[in-house]
Design an enzyme around this catalytic site. Sequence first.
Site, PDB file in Angstrom:
ATOM      1  CG  HIS A 141      -0.791  -2.108  -7.401  1.00  0.00           C
ATOM      2  ND1 HIS A 141       0.220  -2.639  -8.183  1.00  0.00           N
ATOM      3  CD2 HIS A 141      -0.609  -2.642  -6.163  1.00  0.00           C
ATOM      4  CE1 HIS A 141       0.970  -3.453  -7.453  1.00  0.00           C
ATOM      5  NE2 HIS A 141       0.474  -3.467  -6.225  1.00  0.00           N
ATOM      6  CG  ASP A 150      -1.895  -1.185   1.197  1.00  0.00           C
ATOM      7  OD1 ASP A 150      -2.733  -1.277   0.283  1.00  0.00           O
ATOM      8  OD2 ASP A 150      -1.768  -2.039   2.098  1.00  0.00           O
TER       9      ASP A 150
END
Length: 467
Positions: free
Chosen positions: A57, A24
Amino acid sequence: MAGDLALGTCPEGPVAVLGCGFGDEGKGAVVDALARRRGRTGRPLVVRFNGGPQAAHHVVTADGRVHCFAQFGAGALAGGRTCLSRFMLVEPLALAREADVLRAAGLADPWADLVVDRRCAVVTPFHRLLGRVEELSRGTARHGSCGLGVGPAWRDAHNPHAPCLRVGALTGDRPGLVRLLRQIQLLKLDRAEQLAEVAPAPAIAPLLAELARPELAEDVADAYLAIAARLGVDEGEQLRAALADSPGAVIFEGAHGALLDADRGFFPFVTPSPVSFAQAETLCAEAPPAAPLRRLGVLRAYATRHGPGPFVAEDPGLDLPEPHNRPGPWQGPMRVGWFDLVAARLGLTIAGRVDGLVVTHLDRLAGREQISVCEGWLGPDGAFMRDVAPVTGSLADRTEVTRRLAEARPAWRRLAGWTGPQTRESEAFLEFIAVELGVPIAATAWGPRASDQRGWSATEDRDATGK
């Protein structure tokens, strides 16, 4: 700041992007920005070189649209093609759903811009169901699974005695595909029933019922055959051609974060696959480009972790809500903390050589008078740790090391906060972490869009002039 010299080391070669935290970090936005810039000289090819369908993503376009890339390359909305290398685990049903979402987002035919290595192992619904049973059977000692079946599929792909479905077999005959799927189904059902007997839980029963459904293998086979009819496959030929003909257009996109590496992370709170530049380097070595691979590590200006496991710099009082990472049933809410130099050094070590850092989410800390940085870990005995080594050895040894490190406490350093980019305070923060980590800053991100990233333009202009 320490500068963006790393981007000038091999301006015409391929680039690899890898998170150096717990995931992340903002890899998708970095890949999107690179694809937009490199697309000026040739259509980019984004190559996924590790992990599987559990990637998330996020890319935000200039007009505010958001897409969460799981298997397609994060450069797709910037006109990039996608190559899923043989190191990827592929989930065809999720891939088809993502293609539909991308089509709705404006891509005319996402399948036409995708090529998958026929040697990729397939994550089936049987792996997903077994993985969820495994996680539920752990009770309160969960490992942080995403619940998508990647762990069981990875084990099958690397066990010579286990039946494993590869992408190349999706185009085969239906009876043979059904037979293989049923074999996988029965083996996963047997394992799931054993786990349920030892550690029964109410939530396991419906998973077992679905896993035992007689017609499931045929249903999955029919869905796979329909997807295979649209799927372009090869054995790396398109990637090798791109590396030979237009290496500057090749962007290797890594998944997860180096601190989750299967062999050197905090076991058992790890992903099943390696998380380093090694697999991108292997793919490059098979068709050496004229210029060497450039390696970009990505870190947030503060720390996050999704799921359980050691997180020394965690600060529950740090109010930084995640607009794109909502709490889920498997990993729970996103955990937040301050930038951790010890964890960052470990992530860089696991990743391998890093030529430059991209520091993201700097805007999220803007407006604070003061920020914190974890400059060391304090053990239970008070010993100060500036660095920690990758967690290796037997699984029992790694589990014990992880347990001990989870007891560490942060040693804080306070720094002045900033109001925005290119302020004295923000530049001082970037200079500080560049010096402490020994890696130059390649670019920064002050928002989720490609236009919010700084450093690319000036560097590439200098590369083009040779100055």
